[in-house]
Structures are given as structure tokens and as C-alpha cells.
Motif scaffolding. Sequence first.
Motif, PDB file in Angstrom:
ATOM      1  N   TYR A  97       0.835  -1.209   0.000  1.00 42.81           N
ATOM      2  CA  TYR A  97       0.000   0.000   0.000  1.00 42.81           C
ATOM      3  C   TYR A  97       0.866   1.253   0.000  1.00 42.81           C
ATOM      4  CZ  TYR A  97      -3.089   3.678   1.658  1.00 42.81           C
ATOM      5  OH  TYR A  97      -3.767   4.863   1.791  1.00 42.81           O
TER       6      TYR A  97
ATOM      7  N   GLU B 291       2.625   1.522  -3.516  1.00 41.40           N
ATOM      8  CA  GLU B 291       1.726   1.821  -4.627  1.00 41.40           C
ATOM      9  C   GLU B 291       1.034   3.173  -4.474  1.00 41.40           C
ATOM     10  OE1 GLU B 291      -0.878  -1.493  -5.518  1.00 41.40           O
ATOM     11  OE2 GLU B 291       0.807  -2.898  -5.390  1.00 41.40           O
TER      12      GLU B 291
ATOM     13  N   GLN C 184      -9.427  -2.348   1.969  1.00 39.54           N
ATOM     14  CA  GLN C 184     -10.481  -3.340   2.141  1.00 39.54           C
ATOM     15  C   GLN C 184      -9.989  -4.766   1.908  1.00 39.54           C
ATOM     16  OE1 GLN C 184     -13.725  -2.055  -0.366  1.00 39.54           O
ATOM     17  NE2 GLN C 184     -14.280  -0.401   1.022  1.00 39.54           N
ATOM     18  N   SER C 185      -8.714  -4.917   1.591  1.00 40.81           N
ATOM     19  CA  SER C 185      -8.137  -6.242   1.385  1.00 40.81           C
ATOM     20  C   SER C 185      -8.154  -7.020   2.694  1.00 40.81           C
ATOM     21  CB  SER C 185      -6.698  -6.096   0.895  1.00 40.81           C
ATOM     22  OG  SER C 185      -5.992  -7.300   1.025  1.00 40.81           O
TER      23      SER C 185
ATOM     24  N   LYS D 174      -8.910   7.045  -9.815  1.00 39.61           N
ATOM     25  CA  LYS D 174      -7.857   6.031  -9.707  1.00 39.61           C
ATOM     26  C   LYS D 174      -7.297   5.980  -8.285  1.00 39.61           C
ATOM     27  CE  LYS D 174      -6.339   6.245 -14.497  1.00 39.61           C
ATOM     28  NZ  LYS D 174      -5.259   6.687 -15.409  1.00 39.61           N
TER      29      LYS D 174
ATOM     30  N   GLU E 225      -9.894   4.347  -5.954  1.00 43.17           N
ATOM     31  CA  GLU E 225      -9.976   2.905  -6.171  1.00 43.17           C
ATOM     32  C   GLU E 225      -8.749   2.201  -5.602  1.00 43.17           C
ATOM     33  OE1 GLU E 225     -10.998  -0.832  -6.878  1.00 43.17           O
ATOM     34  OE2 GLU E 225     -12.334   0.891  -6.956  1.00 43.17           O
ATOM     35  N   LEU E 226      -7.579   2.798  -5.757  1.00 45.17           N
ATOM     36  CA  LEU E 226      -6.359   2.209  -5.210  1.00 45.17           C
ATOM     37  C   LEU E 226      -6.449   2.090  -3.693  1.00 45.17           C
ATOM     38  CD1 LEU E 226      -3.438   1.206  -5.651  1.00 45.17           C
ATOM     39  CD2 LEU E 226      -2.713   3.586  -5.396  1.00 45.17           C
ATOM     40  N   LYS E 227      -6.887   3.149  -3.039  1.00 45.05           N
ATOM     41  CA  LYS E 227      -7.008   3.100  -1.579  1.00 45.05           C
ATOM     42  C   LYS E 227      -8.044   2.069  -1.157  1.00 45.05           C
ATOM     43  CE  LYS E 227      -7.377   5.616   2.644  1.00 45.05           C
ATOM     44  NZ  LYS E 227      -7.255   6.871   3.306  1.00 45.05           N
ATOM     45  N   ARG E 228      -9.172   2.085  -1.820  1.00 46.97           N
ATOM     46  CA  ARG E 228     -10.249   1.149  -1.476  1.00 46.97           C
ATOM     47  C   ARG E 228      -9.770  -0.301  -1.635  1.00 46.97           C
ATOM     48  NH1 ARG E 228     -14.053   3.951  -3.404  1.00 46.97           N
ATOM     49  NH2 ARG E 228     -13.589   3.544  -5.585  1.00 46.97           N
ATOM     50  N   SER E 229      -9.087  -0.606  -2.717  1.00 44.79           N
ATOM     51  CA  SER E 229      -8.661  -1.982  -2.959  1.00 44.79           C
ATOM     52  C   SER E 229      -7.650  -2.465  -1.926  1.00 44.79           C
ATOM     53  CB  SER E 229      -8.089  -2.128  -4.370  1.00 44.79           C
ATOM     54  OG  SER E 229      -6.852  -1.471  -4.488  1.00 44.79           O
ATOM     55  N   HIS E 230      -6.793  -1.575  -1.456  1.00 48.44           N
ATOM     56  CA  HIS E 230      -5.803  -1.987  -0.456  1.00 48.44           C
ATOM     57  C   HIS E 230      -6.397  -2.082   0.944  1.00 48.44           C
ATOM     58  CE1 HIS E 230      -1.950  -2.289  -2.505  1.00 48.44           C
ATOM     59  NE2 HIS E 230      -2.380  -1.324  -3.303  1.00 48.44           N
TER      60      HIS E 230
END
Length: 189
Positions: free
Chosen positions: A45, A48, A102-103, A92, A95-100
Motif C-alpha cells: 500500500y 503503490e 479493504q483487502s 484512480k 480505487e487504489l485506496k479502497r482496494s488496499h
Amino acid sequence: MNKLFIFSVLIICLILTVLALAGCQPEEEEQEEFDRAALEAVDRYIVEMGEALKDETLRADLKGWAREYYEDELPLYYDEERRGWLDEHREKLQELKRSHVQSSDFPAEEEIAAWEVIVVRGEDEWLLEGEEVLSGLNTLNSLYDEMIAVLNMIIENEGELDVEQSERVLALLDDIEPAVEEARSVLRR
């Protein structure tokens, strides 16, 4: 009888010690693996998100304003095409923050705060403490929040900023590099 009693107590203690040690080892290995996955998720995180915030295209689009008056640099103005590009950057980043975050591998703050991990990178070795990691994450998240706020401000004002808003954009551009490096330095010494 005395010797038999002592011998029996020693045997029982030895058996209990072996059982206790055998029972503890798998838990330590499982905990170490879990911590590694969480640490790797935080590391990914930071790397990226740092790269995304330092992205030269984003910086160029923030710097690519038009001036209404050639003698003054401020206030800044962004045309419709540039605002569209800035909106794409905003999406973008979100979405990057959300994907990391919420992983399933990404740890909670309480877990990070409890970390005390020996990190080895090449010949360097140091104690990584959770509070330092949280500080780095907070720095990166503050930069992210400010970037999203500035992008929202530009889009909501249809690209027409006043002097104060323009100075906020310029200050953000100056803050990106040092903030990202501060966050990265926690995990990469």
C-alpha cells in the motif's frame, strides 16, 4: 522412596516441558506468517499509493493550469479537458485506496500498533515498531486526503480558483515528494 519420588517428579516436569514447547511452536509459526502477510500488505500500500501520488502525469495535470492574466501566476484556472483528467486521477486514487484498505490482508490499526518486527533488507536490519508504521501511514493518508480535497475543489469550482485555493494547490505540489519519502522511510531504510 526419596529417590523414586524425585525421579518421578523430574520425569513429569520433563514431559510437561516437552509438551508445552511442542504446543507453542505451531502458534508462533502461524503468528509469524500472519504478521508477514499483514506487513507485506502495508508495504504494498505504501509503495503503490506513494507512486500514485507522485505520478508525473498527475503532477503535470495539476501544474497545467491556464492563466487569465499573463502578468500574474495566480489565481489558477483549469479548462474542461484538464478537469476531466483530474477527475480520472481522483477516481484512480480512490480505487487504489479502497482496494488496499479493504483487502483481507490489510491489518487494523490496533494490530499494526502492536508490531515489533525485526526487518532485514540486504545488509540492513532494524526493529520495526508499529507506532512508526502508523505514523508513516498517517502521513501518506493525510497526503492522500489533501490530494482528494484539492482535486474535488478544482472540479467543484469548475477550474476557477481564487488566490487562496491556488496557493493550496501549489503547497500540495511542494508537499508530495517529502511526504511520500517520509512514509516510505518507515519500511525502507
